[in-house]
Design an enzyme around this catalytic site. Structure first.
Site, PDB file in Angstrom:
ATOM      1  N   GLY A   1      -3.346  -6.207   2.696  1.00  0.00           N
ATOM      2  CA  GLY A   1      -2.692  -5.087   3.390  1.00  0.00           C
ATOM      3  C   GLY A   1      -1.352  -4.753   2.759  1.00  0.00           C
TER       4      GLY A   1
ATOM      5  N   ALA B   1      -1.662  -1.461  -2.054  1.00  0.00           N
ATOM      6  CA  ALA B   1      -3.017  -1.162  -2.539  1.00  0.00           C
ATOM      7  C   ALA B   1      -4.023  -1.145  -1.397  1.00  0.00           C
ATOM      8  CB  ALA B   1      -3.428  -2.188  -3.597  1.00  0.00           C
TER       9      ALA B   1
ATOM     10  N   LYS C   1      11.930  12.642  -6.666  1.00  0.00           N
ATOM     11  CA  LYS C   1      12.128  12.098  -8.018  1.00  0.00           C
ATOM     12  C   LYS C   1      11.705  13.157  -9.036  1.00  0.00           C
ATOM     13  CE  LYS C   1      10.298   8.663 -11.213  1.00  0.00           C
ATOM     14  NZ  LYS C   1       9.366   7.555 -11.437  1.00  0.00           N
TER      15      LYS C   1
ATOM     16  N   GLN D   1       3.067  32.656  -9.294  1.00  0.00           N
ATOM     17  CA  GLN D   1       3.264  33.151 -10.663  1.00  0.00           C
ATOM     18  C   GLN D   1       4.135  32.168 -11.437  1.00  0.00           C
ATOM     19  OE1 GLN D   1       1.688  35.882 -11.745  1.00  0.00           O
ATOM     20  NE2 GLN D   1       0.802  35.944  -9.687  1.00  0.00           N
TER      21      GLN D   1
ATOM     22  N   LEU E   1      -2.684  -4.901  -7.766  1.00  0.00           N
ATOM     23  CA  LEU E   1      -2.244  -5.992  -8.649  1.00  0.00           C
ATOM     24  C   LEU E   1      -3.382  -6.946  -8.977  1.00  0.00           C
ATOM     25  CD1 LEU E   1       1.196  -6.729  -6.946  1.00  0.00           C
ATOM     26  CD2 LEU E   1       0.798  -5.484  -9.082  1.00  0.00           C
TER      27      LEU E   1
ATOM     28  N   GLY F   1      -3.503  11.436 -18.352  1.00  0.00           N
ATOM     29  CA  GLY F   1      -2.335  10.562 -18.326  1.00  0.00           C
ATOM     30  C   GLY F   1      -1.053  11.314 -18.664  1.00  0.00           C
TER      31      GLY F   1
HETATM   32  P1  FAD Z   1       0.432  -7.235  -2.625  1.00  0.00           P
HETATM   33  O1  FAD Z   1       1.576  -6.415  -2.212  1.00  0.00           O
HETATM   34  O2  FAD Z   1       0.726  -8.594  -3.189  1.00  0.00           O
HETATM   35  O3  FAD Z   1      -0.510  -7.409  -1.346  1.00  0.00           O
HETATM   36  C1  FAD Z   1      -1.487  -8.418  -1.299  1.00  0.00           C
HETATM   37  C2  FAD Z   1      -2.085  -8.490   0.101  1.00  0.00           C
HETATM   38  O4  FAD Z   1      -3.171  -9.418   0.085  1.00  0.00           O
HETATM   39  C3  FAD Z   1      -1.128  -8.938   1.184  1.00  0.00           C
HETATM   40  O5  FAD Z   1      -1.321  -8.177   2.358  1.00  0.00           O
HETATM   41  C4  FAD Z   1      -1.571 -10.378   1.459  1.00  0.00           C
HETATM   42  O6  FAD Z   1      -1.336 -10.775   2.790  1.00  0.00           O
HETATM   43  C5  FAD Z   1      -3.067 -10.261   1.208  1.00  0.00           C
HETATM   44  N1  FAD Z   1      -3.682 -11.562   0.900  1.00  0.00           N
HETATM   45  C6  FAD Z   1      -3.581 -12.273  -0.249  1.00  0.00           C
HETATM   46  N2  FAD Z   1      -4.262 -13.430  -0.134  1.00  0.00           N
HETATM   47  C7  FAD Z   1      -4.814 -13.429   1.101  1.00  0.00           C
HETATM   48  C8  FAD Z   1      -5.612 -14.363   1.846  1.00  0.00           C
HETATM   49  N3  FAD Z   1      -5.982 -15.543   1.320  1.00  0.00           N
HETATM   50  N4  FAD Z   1      -5.976 -14.030   3.089  1.00  0.00           N
HETATM   51  C9  FAD Z   1      -5.617 -12.860   3.644  1.00  0.00           C
HETATM   52  N5  FAD Z   1      -4.851 -11.948   3.013  1.00  0.00           N
HETATM   53  C10 FAD Z   1      -4.447 -12.237   1.773  1.00  0.00           C
HETATM   54  N6  FAD Z   1       4.630   0.162  -8.774  1.00  0.00           N
HETATM   55  C11 FAD Z   1       4.960   1.464  -8.831  1.00  0.00           C
HETATM   56  O7  FAD Z   1       4.087   2.335  -8.853  1.00  0.00           O
HETATM   57  N7  FAD Z   1       6.277   1.825  -8.875  1.00  0.00           N
HETATM   58  C12 FAD Z   1       7.282   0.928  -8.935  1.00  0.00           C
HETATM   59  O8  FAD Z   1       8.452   1.309  -8.951  1.00  0.00           O
HETATM   60  C13 FAD Z   1       6.946  -0.442  -8.959  1.00  0.00           C
HETATM   61  N8  FAD Z   1       7.897  -1.409  -9.070  1.00  0.00           N
HETATM   62  C14 FAD Z   1       7.513  -2.712  -9.165  1.00  0.00           C
HETATM   63  C15 FAD Z   1       8.463  -3.705  -9.446  1.00  0.00           C
HETATM   64  C16 FAD Z   1       8.073  -5.033  -9.599  1.00  0.00           C
HETATM   65  C17 FAD Z   1       9.091  -6.066  -9.946  1.00  0.00           C
HETATM   66  C18 FAD Z   1       6.717  -5.410  -9.409  1.00  0.00           C
HETATM   67  C19 FAD Z   1       6.292  -6.837  -9.519  1.00  0.00           C
HETATM   68  C20 FAD Z   1       5.783  -4.438  -9.122  1.00  0.00           C
HETATM   69  C21 FAD Z   1       6.146  -3.091  -9.022  1.00  0.00           C
HETATM   70  N9  FAD Z   1       5.209  -2.104  -8.803  1.00  0.00           N
HETATM   71  C22 FAD Z   1       5.567  -0.785  -8.843  1.00  0.00           C
HETATM   72  C23 FAD Z   1       3.820  -2.454  -8.507  1.00  0.00           C
HETATM   73  C24 FAD Z   1       3.596  -2.365  -6.999  1.00  0.00           C
HETATM   74  O9  FAD Z   1       4.521  -3.198  -6.322  1.00  0.00           O
HETATM   75  C25 FAD Z   1       2.181  -2.772  -6.651  1.00  0.00           C
HETATM   76  O10 FAD Z   1       1.274  -2.026  -7.403  1.00  0.00           O
HETATM   77  C26 FAD Z   1       1.881  -2.526  -5.199  1.00  0.00           C
HETATM   78  O11 FAD Z   1       2.843  -3.117  -4.375  1.00  0.00           O
HETATM   79  C27 FAD Z   1       0.507  -3.024  -4.844  1.00  0.00           C
HETATM   80  O12 FAD Z   1       0.488  -4.383  -4.561  1.00  0.00           O
HETATM   81  P2  FAD Z   1      -0.841  -4.968  -3.949  1.00  0.00           P
HETATM   82  O13 FAD Z   1      -1.098  -4.302  -2.635  1.00  0.00           O
HETATM   83  O14 FAD Z   1      -1.906  -4.930  -4.967  1.00  0.00           O
HETATM   84  O15 FAD Z   1      -0.495  -6.518  -3.719  1.00  0.00           O
END
Ligand code: FAD
Length: 497
Positions: free
Chosen positions: A14, A17, A79, A149, A335, A437
């Protein structure tokens, strides 16, 4: 009616993504299929993605979100692009604005024509002055484009900066109002069909089971299903993008409220500054082989322009891409499918695209492998194109003041990127490998901004009347200056949302 249709989708995770996947899926499939999202507050989210690309506006619009409500609830700002400082060399400053350098001429970027004018007229201003987005950003002005336009008032694009936690919560409310069920709990086990290997259910620590037909892995870096169950494998791109660490820290908002992200190159990476309504997001992306975490923290805190609101948060990552994002009945988004440093704010854009590609290749319970192959092809290519665009920022530098920059200047790069750089250097032309892209003007902004001066321009431009061309450019520039002067201040525009 397909009797083999998917009846239940389980989204694991949650974070940004997970909820960015749940919202469009429930909008399109909510009537025919049950959608459940499982998240564990104990694990939490990365929660740092705060800058986006203009496609986020299309994503929001496709969901039917009200722009003003979205800006208010996510503490968003607008932005217009990214200001780059100290990248080409210390003291270098340029802007990657969203949109072209004035109206196209004979279907080509006006930059090519500017190249000729800059040779002929010593007083020719920088090409950046023909970017409407850049002109607005430099004056801290903003208003949304309007009119059908072609006109200066709509010759730019924009994206948002927002609070990542608030954005996920906003989409969570949207998705749950439309029927997505949310389950809180930690997944500790995954059940698979003994013969096919398809995932049949995830098991939570409290013993409950969540069954499904399609499992979407949004579990973050760990890739709970795609790697944990299927060992998809990971292509590590650290040799081309050596940064592997980040620290993030919020600070108090300062005036003026700038409508752009700032990226400042440092001796072993770069720092970001992202202005939001209620605070400024800051971070330092660096390679810990070239600097220590303590030094990275010192550099980050020394560059803040407001009082810190929290302690810096340490993050580690490996740049690269999962070898396959869709295996059997598991699709990885976010991610869990790969990570590229946030230099051009591309991760959220890849999430938007991945959800769109999943809907385009949406399977039934037969899970034709060709659908997975096509999805994997699209995702893999996008990661590679974005990777090359980011590598370009490092490779074309003239900086040699630290071991990190000397490494970047000498590191091997893909032949496709080498060709792109050399074609621009020799002829001023831009190769576009990915029409969906980054645009021609984005490539020009980075290459020219970093100091790559094309040795030639298109000889066909010599057939045009030089003075008429100059008059046209002067007129467009005057129109941009006047239009921008008449636009509201960014903070005032945000305040009215
Ligand atoms: P996460 O946020 O890690 O969410 C993972 C989820 O999985 C959580 O809800 C967790 O509870 C759940 N989960 C995991 N394991 C389990 C389990 N065993 N049981 C139940 N639930 C579980 N992107 C941009 O587009 N612009 C930016 O400016 C940008 N800046 C960034 C800066 C940094 C330093 C980093 C590291 C990333 C950045 N990103 C940016 C990327 C962006 O943060 C991610 O693409 C976005 O937050 C998506 O993360 P996610 O949802 O895939 O993973």
């Amino acid at each position: 009616m397909n009797n083999n249709a998917i009846r239940k989708i389980v989204i694991v995770g949650g974070g940004t993504a997970g909820w960015m996947t749940a919202a469009p899926l429930v909008l399109r499939l909510g009537k025919s299929c049950e959608i459940v999202l499982v998240e564990s507050p104990e694990i939490g989210t990365v929660g740092v993605g705060e800058a986006t690309l203009p496609t986020i506006a299309y994503y929001n619009r496709a969901l039917g979100l009200d722009g003003a409500d979205f800006v208010k609830k996510t503490q968003a700002t607008y932005k217009l692009g990214i200001e780059f400082k100290d990248w080409g060399h210390v003291g270098n400053r340029f802007f990657h604005g969203f949109g072209d350098f004035g109206p196209a001429i004979e279907n080509r970027s006006p930059y090519m024509y500017w190249l000729r004018l800059a040779r002929e007229f010593k007083d020719m201003p920088s090409y950046e002055e023909w970017s409407v987005a850049t002109a607005m950003a430099r004056k801290n002005r903003f208003m949304e484009p309007f009119g059908d336009q072609p006109a200066v008032s709509n010759a730019f694009q924009y994206a948002y900066h927002f609070d990542a936690g608030l954005y996920a919560a906003y989409l969570r409310d949207y998705a749950m109002q439309r029927g997505v069920a949310r389950i809180e709990g930690m997944i500790t086990q995954v059940e698979q069909h003994p013969e096919t290997g398809f995932i049949t259910a995830v098991k939570l620590r409290d013993g409950s089971r969540v069954e499904g037909d399609l499992f979407i892995d949004c579990s973050g870096f760990r890739g709970l299903l795609i790697e944990g169950v299927y060992q998809a494998g990971y292509d590590d791109w650290s040799a081309m993008l050596p940064c592997n660490s980040a620290q993030a820290v919020p600070c108090a908002r300062v005036e003026p409220l700038t409508p752009y992200t700032r990226s400042t190159a440092q001796s072993a990476g770069w720092t970001w500054r992202i202005p939001l309504q209620h605070r400024t997001g800051n971070g330092h992306v660096y390679c810990n082989a070239f600097t220590s975490d303590e030094e990275a923290s010192r550099v980050l805190l020394a560059g803040l322009d407001g009082r810190t609101l929290d302690d810096p948060r340490q993050l580690r990552f490996t740049t690269g891409r999962r070898r396959k994002s869709w295996i059997k009945n598991c699709v990885a988004i976010g991610l869990s499918s790969g990570f590229l440093e946030p230099l051009e704010s591309t991760s959220i854009n890849i999430i938007e695209n991945s959800v769109g590609w999943l809907l385009q290749q949406f399977p039934d319970r037969g899970f034709r492998p060709e659908l997975a192959d096509e999805f994997n092809r699209l995702v893999s290519q996008r990661y590679e194109f974005v990777r090359d665009f980011i590598v370009m920022h490092y490779k074309v530098t003239q900086r040699d003041d630290s071991e990190f920059w000397r490494y970047c200047a000498s590191m091997p790069i893909p032949d496709t990127l080498r060709h792109q750089i050399e074609l621009f250097r020799e002829t001023g032309r831009v190769v576009i490998y990915d029409p969906q892209g980054f645009s021609v003007s984005s490539h020009i902004s980075i290459l020219a901004g970093l100091g790559v001066a094309p040795k030639a321009y298109d000889p066909l431009i010599d057939l045009m009347d030089l003075q008429a061309l100059r008059t046209h450019f002067d007129r467009v520039r005057d129109t941009i200056v006047r239009a921008v002067q008449a636009m509201p201040d960014h903070a005032a525009y945000v305040g009215k949302a």
